[in-house]
Design an enzyme around this catalytic site. Structure first.
Site, PDB file in Angstrom:
ATOM      1  N   CYS A   1       1.119  -1.195  -0.098  1.00 46.40           N
ATOM      2  CA  CYS A   1      -0.374   0.302   0.123  1.00 46.40           C
ATOM      3  C   CYS A   1       0.863   1.609  -0.335  1.00 46.40           C
ATOM      4  CB  CYS A   1      -0.714   0.243   1.651  1.00 46.40           C
ATOM      5  SG  CYS A   1      -1.856   1.840   1.418  1.00 46.40           S
TER       6      CYS A   1
ATOM      7  N   CYS B   1      -0.274   4.285   2.415  1.00 48.70           N
ATOM      8  CA  CYS B   1      -0.364   3.620   3.739  1.00 48.70           C
ATOM      9  C   CYS B   1       1.355   4.138   4.181  1.00 48.70           C
ATOM     10  CB  CYS B   1      -0.629   2.219   3.822  1.00 48.70           C
ATOM     11  SG  CYS B   1      -2.172   1.685   3.233  1.00 48.70           S
ATOM     12  N   ASP B   2       2.042   4.142   3.631  1.00 52.11           N
ATOM     13  CA  ASP B   2       3.579   3.184   3.640  1.00 52.11           C
ATOM     14  C   ASP B   2       4.609   4.185   2.697  1.00 52.11           C
ATOM     15  OD1 ASP B   2       3.380   1.379   5.869  1.00 52.11           O
ATOM     16  OD2 ASP B   2       3.410  -0.106   3.836  1.00 52.11           O
TER      17      ASP B   2
END
Ligand code: FAD
Length: 292
Positions: free
Chosen positions: A129, A132-133
């Site tokens: 993701c 997200c990261d």
């Protein structure tokens, strides 16, 4: 009173909840994580009618607020099993709920590449993701595996954060033209076609990857964006017709098991998008209301 349990609060589940609540049906929605589903993995959404461009998190929050304001009961828990006797019994980690109808709206989990070194380096350079990261790789070189819309959306997102982004495509790009054109206009994105990852290398963190042509690519991060598969182990023991791991439904979204509906990405269909997930939810809810 007729009771319906919806499993999963992505766009499919939340839209089903909206329609059911407005129809006067008692509805609980169970979400194991944060409401929003895959919308939360999306930086910008530009193909949801009514919004020229909206952050995935904002669209998720709008939907969540709308059902919360209506009074939909949202339970944070994971569904571990569904059993059918006279009624359905939905087993959570701490509780059991009895229901006349169950709507499965659990989407998909990211598919792994299944390549040497992958398991050991998850969250140590390998991610599923970008939204997200991505921030962990500010100013660094990263690669993305995949050639569809999600892969190029993630590449564009990362190109604003990272030094250089390599997109590794097994055959040819499948993404929409608008995304391909945007990628072409980015100096720090390179598309490498007809390559696959042979191994992920690094002892503590990812240091580089070996490609199928034998070359090594020095990257600090690698994002896998090759789609997903439903995880339906909580339905084990029920007799439900499936195809390729997805639930088969009729055009009312009902599965082969009477009273169990499937909507959104968990359903076998052609188009896996937010708007089609929401549409599935509306259809299931109206069908249930008609049967009450
Ligand atoms: C990177 C990326 C970019 C995308 N970009 C776009 C885009 O621009 N436009 C677009 O239209 N679509 C886009 N999509 C696709 C879109 O996000 C999905 O099609 C849509 O979110 C599917 O909705 P859903 O409700 O079926 O499932 P999901 O959104 O996956 O929601 C499922 C929910 O169920 C929950 N859940 C799962 N199992 C359980 C359980 N056992 N118990 C309780 N809860 C459970 C999950 O936590 C999750 O919240 C993108 C997808 C990705 C990955």
């Amino acid at each position: 009173m007729t009771k319906c349990v919806i499993i999963g609060a992505g766009p499919a589940g939340m839209n089903a909840a909206l329609y059911l609540k407005r129809a006067g049906i008692d509805v609980d929605i169970i979400e194991k994580d944060v409401p929003g589903g895959e919308m939360l993995k999306t930086d910008k959404i530009e193909n949801y009618l009514g919004f020229s461009s909206i952050a995935g998190g904002d669209l998720a929050l709008n939907m969540f607020r709308q059902i919360k304001d209506l009074g939909v009961n949202i339970i944070k828990d994971e569904v571990l099993k569904v059993v059918k006797n006279d009624k359905f019994e939905v087993q959570l980690t701490t509780d059991k709920i009895s229901a006349d109808y169950v709507i499965v709206a659990t989407g998909r989990v990211a598919r792994k590449l299944g390549v040497l070194g992958e398991e050991a380096l998850v969250n140590r350079g390998i991610s599923y993701c970008a939204v997200c990261d991505g921030a962990f790789y500010k100013g660094l070189d990263v690669a993305i595996v995949g050639g569809g819309d999600s892969a190029l959306t993630e590449a564009l997102y990362l190109s604003d954060i990272c030094n250089h982004v390599y997109v590794l495509v097994r055959k040819e790009l499948r993404a929409s033209h608008i995304l391909q054109n945007r990628v072409k206009n980015k100096d720090n994105i390179t598309i490498l076609k007809k390559v696959q990852v042979s191994s992920f290398n690094g002892s503590d963190r990812l240091t580089d990857i070996t490609l199928s042509d034998g070359k090594n690519l020095l990257v600090n991060g690698l994002f896998v964006a090759i789609g997903g598969m439903p995880d339906l182990r909580f339905l084990n023991g029920l007799d439900i017709d499936m195809k390729d791991g997805y639930i088969l439904t009729d055009d009312k979204m009902e599965s082969s098991l009477n009273g169990l509906y499937a909507i959104g990405d968990v359903r076998y269909k052609n188009v896996y998008q937010i708007i089609t997930a929401a549409s599935d939810g509306a259809i299931a809810a109206v069908s249930i209301k008609e049967g009450v």
